[in-house]
Write a protein that holds these residues in place. Structure first.
Motif, short mmCIF file in Angstrom:
data_model
loop_
_atom_site.label_atom_id
_atom_site.label_comp_id
_atom_site.label_asym_id
_atom_site.label_seq_id
_atom_site.Cartn_x
_atom_site.Cartn_y
_atom_site.Cartn_z
N THR A 198 0.82 -1.21 0.00
CA THR A 198 0.00 0.00 0.00
C THR A 198 0.86 1.26 0.00
OG1 THR A 198 -1.73 -1.18 1.20
CG2 THR A 198 -1.84 1.21 1.21
N LEU A 199 0.51 2.20 -0.89
CA LEU A 199 1.33 3.39 -1.08
C LEU A 199 0.73 4.65 -0.46
CD1 LEU A 199 2.35 2.60 -4.76
CD2 LEU A 199 3.83 2.51 -2.76
N PHE A 200 -0.38 4.51 0.27
CA PHE A 200 -0.96 5.64 0.98
C PHE A 200 -1.82 5.09 2.11
CE2 PHE A 200 -3.74 4.82 -2.67
CZ PHE A 200 -4.97 4.65 -2.07
N ASP A 201 -2.24 5.96 3.01
CA ASP A 201 -3.08 5.55 4.14
C ASP A 201 -4.49 5.28 3.62
OD1 ASP A 201 -4.80 5.48 6.39
OD2 ASP A 201 -3.34 6.60 7.58
N LEU A 202 -4.81 3.99 3.48
CA LEU A 202 -6.08 3.61 2.88
C LEU A 202 -7.28 4.08 3.70
CD1 LEU A 202 -5.49 0.05 1.42
CD2 LEU A 202 -6.66 1.92 0.26
N GLN A 203 -7.20 3.90 5.01
CA GLN A 203 -8.35 4.26 5.84
C GLN A 203 -8.61 5.75 5.81
OE1 GLN A 203 -8.44 2.16 9.73
NE2 GLN A 203 -6.67 1.06 8.98
N GLU A 204 -7.54 6.54 5.93
CA GLU A 204 -7.70 7.99 5.90
C GLU A 204 -8.20 8.47 4.55
OE1 GLU A 204 -4.91 12.02 6.23
OE2 GLU A 204 -4.13 10.09 6.96
N THR A 205 -7.63 7.91 3.48
CA THR A 205 -8.03 8.33 2.14
C THR A 205 -9.46 7.92 1.83
OG1 THR A 205 -5.75 8.17 1.38
CG2 THR A 205 -7.46 8.18 -0.31
N THR A 206 -9.83 6.70 2.22
CA THR A 206 -11.20 6.23 2.00
C THR A 206 -12.19 7.13 2.73
OG1 THR A 206 -10.47 3.93 1.74
CG2 THR A 206 -12.79 4.29 2.28
N ALA A 207 -11.86 7.53 3.94
CA ALA A 207 -12.73 8.43 4.71
C ALA A 207 -12.89 9.77 4.01
CB ALA A 207 -12.17 8.62 6.12
N LYS A 208 -11.78 10.30 3.45
CA LYS A 208 -11.84 11.57 2.73
C LYS A 208 -12.74 11.46 1.50
CE LYS A 208 -7.27 13.41 4.00
NZ LYS A 208 -5.92 13.75 3.47
N ILE A 209 -12.56 10.38 0.74
CA ILE A 209 -13.35 10.20 -0.49
C ILE A 209 -14.82 9.98 -0.14
CG2 ILE A 209 -13.72 8.68 -2.46
CD1 ILE A 209 -10.68 8.27 -2.57
N ARG A 210 -15.07 9.18 0.89
CA ARG A 210 -16.45 8.93 1.30
C ARG A 210 -17.14 10.22 1.74
NH1 ARG A 210 -19.55 4.59 3.38
NH2 ARG A 210 -17.81 3.14 3.18
N LYS A 211 -16.43 11.08 2.46
CA LYS A 211 -17.01 12.34 2.94
C LYS A 211 -17.45 13.22 1.78
CE LYS A 211 -16.04 16.28 5.97
NZ LYS A 211 -15.03 16.93 6.85
N ARG A 212 -16.71 13.16 0.68
CA ARG A 212 -17.02 14.02 -0.47
C ARG A 212 -18.04 13.39 -1.42
NH1 ARG A 212 -12.45 17.29 -1.77
NH2 ARG A 212 -13.70 18.11 -3.52
N THR A 213 -18.17 12.07 -1.40
CA THR A 213 -18.94 11.39 -2.45
C THR A 213 -20.07 10.50 -1.95
OG1 THR A 213 -17.43 9.49 -2.47
CG2 THR A 213 -16.89 11.33 -3.93
N ASP A 214 -20.32 10.46 -0.64
CA ASP A 214 -21.28 9.48 -0.13
C ASP A 214 -22.73 9.75 -0.52
OD1 ASP A 214 -21.83 11.63 1.48
OD2 ASP A 214 -21.44 10.60 3.38
N HIS A 215 -22.97 10.84 -1.21
CA HIS A 215 -24.33 11.17 -1.67
C HIS A 215 -24.56 10.76 -3.12
CE1 HIS A 215 -21.77 14.35 -3.15
NE2 HIS A 215 -22.75 14.81 -3.91
N LEU A 216 -23.55 10.17 -3.77
CA LEU A 216 -23.66 9.84 -5.20
C LEU A 216 -24.28 8.46 -5.35
CD1 LEU A 216 -20.21 11.19 -6.45
CD2 LEU A 216 -22.44 12.35 -6.44
N LYS A 217 -25.57 8.40 -5.22
CA LYS A 217 -26.31 7.15 -5.26
C LYS A 217 -26.04 6.38 -6.55
CE LYS A 217 -31.15 5.59 -5.30
NZ LYS A 217 -32.56 6.06 -5.16
N GLY A 218 -25.61 5.12 -6.41
CA GLY A 218 -25.40 4.26 -7.57
C GLY A 218 -24.02 4.29 -8.17
N VAL A 219 -23.18 5.24 -7.76
CA VAL A 219 -21.81 5.33 -8.30
C VAL A 219 -20.91 4.37 -7.52
CG1 VAL A 219 -19.81 6.83 -8.61
CG2 VAL A 219 -22.12 7.70 -9.06
N LYS A 220 -20.05 3.63 -8.24
CA LYS A 220 -19.11 2.70 -7.62
C LYS A 220 -17.69 3.26 -7.76
CE LYS A 220 -20.48 -0.87 -10.12
NZ LYS A 220 -21.68 -0.38 -10.83
N ILE A 221 -17.01 3.42 -6.63
CA ILE A 221 -15.67 4.01 -6.62
C ILE A 221 -14.68 2.99 -6.05
CG2 ILE A 221 -14.22 5.86 -5.74
CD1 ILE A 221 -16.73 7.60 -5.56
N GLY A 222 -13.64 2.67 -6.81
CA GLY A 222 -12.60 1.77 -6.36
C GLY A 222 -11.45 2.56 -5.76
N ILE A 223 -10.98 2.15 -4.57
CA ILE A 223 -9.86 2.82 -3.89
C ILE A 223 -8.82 1.75 -3.60
CG2 ILE A 223 -9.19 4.28 -1.95
CD1 ILE A 223 -12.26 4.87 -1.61
N MET A 224 -7.76 1.73 -4.39
CA MET A 224 -6.77 0.66 -4.34
C MET A 224 -5.40 1.19 -3.91
SD MET A 224 -8.42 -2.06 -5.29
CE MET A 224 -10.08 -1.61 -4.83
#
Length: 512
Positions: free
Chosen positions: A421-447
């Motif tokens: 892993t090349l970045f803090d997955l939990q922190e980054t996932t939380a950041k992305i979720r905070k900005r995008t959790d209202h996008l019903k039906g969109v699938k976002i991969g965080i690898m």
């Protein structure tokens, strides 16, 4: 030297040759694994475990089922390692893992289990243990009637015949039903909340199930996870309810209502057929497997404007309710069905895992036009405490999301942390979720890295992949669109990419 090897097929990383023959399908995954398995056997190497890796629970379950069928044809019997790859975090990751892994464990499939969460590794083990420990005493359950009039039929793309179950376990197809009001046929599965044990019901009670009353605007606001019906039992409602919400009453109480608009009765079988007063729009009938075996002989015209509510107290309730669906399908009864489960004396964690396993399996098989969960904890004490209505409602919607039968929120396909892993997955996932959790039906991969990331997030609409220290590459589907973005700007770049392709909407601000 006795070393074992695992052959794992990745849903998103099939070879071009396999894709040209089978497409990006469960069968393609199976054939890819068998190809490598034959090479091993040609070299007299048999110390092998097999796995089918997919973040899509439908694909994952179908692939394992097909793999077993193909191994049986070839007289192979290798152990299987189960897991929903890149399941995500929090309740979403747990529900998705329980749906996929649990569906297979329910049918006696699987030898080892891995729960993959975007959390610290030590949080994965308790979930895996909770899933498998349930089967220590599973052999002790009430008998389930065998399927009568068994006969064989050829399944498309299968070489061997199987018992006619009325559905294809290798390919998702929703059971065809008639439409009764807004239940069945083309409608999404409906969610029923259970308020029957509440001492009193007020407008504030509805907040937990997705309905928020705005005092300044004097109107109800609905979230994307607003339930469709509430079972109030014998309670009476003395206020104006949301116009999209239906109320279910015990039939005797329903008959006493002066205003029956958007109110519907729940009958037992005997109550329904003896009642002289029924709803002209929608009647719910609570049925057990014994009822279903008798109902199959009742003319269809007597079941108009009816939705059945499947109940079970069997320790192996999923199999019993599946048997009920098979009975309906064999008799060509197309009445819509609400799958109901009652859970007693479970922790909130186990309630979430057990219900996801029990009901998720049936939805993966194409069964069910609605979901109704009821849960109580500490039922053995004098004070019976109801499980949180909010948690129960969220679990119901989470099950439908994980089975992809009703989408109500953004889906995140994110990997667990590992040495690559090349970045803090939990922190980054939380950041992305905070900005995008209202996008019903969109699938976002965080690898976290490029090694498995692109393949394992192949089902995602957008991808955020670590490609170097402090560097992120963005994907649209399987295609790279921007490379080596500085990590401090990468989340903003992801948002811009979503906007570019027209999937962005602004968050709504609601005043209560």
């Amino acid at each position: 030297y006795g070393t074992a090897m695992r052959i794992g097929t990745n849903h998103g990383s099939l070879s071009d040759r396999i894709l040209s023959h089978y497409g990006d399908t469960p069968l393609g995954m199976v054939e890819s694994a068998l190809e490598f398995l034959r090479i091993c056997e040609d070299n007299n190497y048999y110390n092998i475990v097999l796995s089918m890796k997919a973040s899509n629970t439908q694909v994952m379950v179908q692939a394992y089922r097909l793999l077993i069928q193909k191994m049986q044809e070839a007289k192979m019997n290798y152990p299987l390692h189960l897991g929903v790859t890149e399941a995500g975090e929090g309740e979403d990751g747990r529900i998705k893992s329980a749906v996929g892994i649990g569906a297979l464990l329910e049918d006696g499939i699987g030898d080892t289990v891995r729960v993959s969460l975007t959390e610290e590794p030590e949080f994965e083990i308790p979930v895996a243990k909770a899933l498998v420990e349930r089967y220590a005493q599973r052999s002790i359950h009430s008998p389930i009637p065998k399927v009568e009039n068994q006969k064989s039929e050829e399944i498309v793309n299968q070489q061997s015949s199987i018992v006619n179950l009325g559905y294809n376990p290798y390919q998702y197809e929703r059971r065809k039903t008639i439409e009764v009001l807004n239940i069945g046929d083309h409608n999404v599965p409906r969610v029923v909340a259970d308020f029957s044990e509440k001492q009193s019901i007020t407008p504030a009670s509805f907040f937990a199930v997705g309905y928020n009353y705005s005092i300044p605007l004097d109107k109800w606001n609905l979230t994307d996870q607003a339930c469709d019906y509430i079972f109030v039992g014998n309670n009476k409602i003395n206020f104006e309810t949301p116009g999209t919400l239906g109320l279910i009453y015990n039939s005797k109480t329903w008959k006493t209502l002066e205003n029956k608009i958007r109110c519907y009765p729940l009958f037992t079988v005997s109550e329904y057929f003896s009642s002289d007063k029924k709803s002209e729009e929608l009647n719910f009938i609570s049925v057990t497997i014994d009822d279903i075996l008798q109902l199959s002989n009742i003319p269809l015209f007597q079941l108009s404007n009816v939705a059945l509510v499947f109940e079970t107290t069997n320790e192996h309730g999923m199999a019993e309710q599946r048997r009920m669906f098979i009975e309906l399908m064999q008799k060509n009864i197309s009445v819509p069905v609400i799958i109901k489960r009652n859970y007693i004396d479970l922790s909130e964690k186990n309630f979430q895992l057990h219900s996801s396993t029990d009901i998720g399996t049936l939805f993966l098989d194409g069964f069910g036009d609605g979901i109704w969960l009821s849960a109580c904890v500490n039922a053995s004490t004098n004070k019976k405490q109801n499980s949180s209505s909010k948690n129960t409602n969220a679990t119901a919607f989470g099950i439908l999301q994980a089975t992809r039968t009703r989408i109500s929120k953004t889906e995140y396909i994110s990997c667990p942390s590992c040495g690559r892993t090349l970045f803090d997955l939990q922190e980054t996932t939380a950041k992305i979720r905070k900005r995008t959790d209202h996008l019903k039906g969109v699938k976002i991969g965080i690898m976290g890295c490029i090694v498995n990331g692109p393949g394992e997030m192949a089902d995602a609409d957008y991808g955020y992949v670590g490609t170097g220290v402090g560097k992120i590459t963005l994907y649209k589907g399987k295609e790279v669109v921007e490379r080596n973005i500085n990590s401090e700007h990468a989340v903003d770049a992801l948002i811009e990419l979503i906007k570019k392709y027209g999937d962005w909407v602004e968050k709504e601000t609601v005043n209560y």
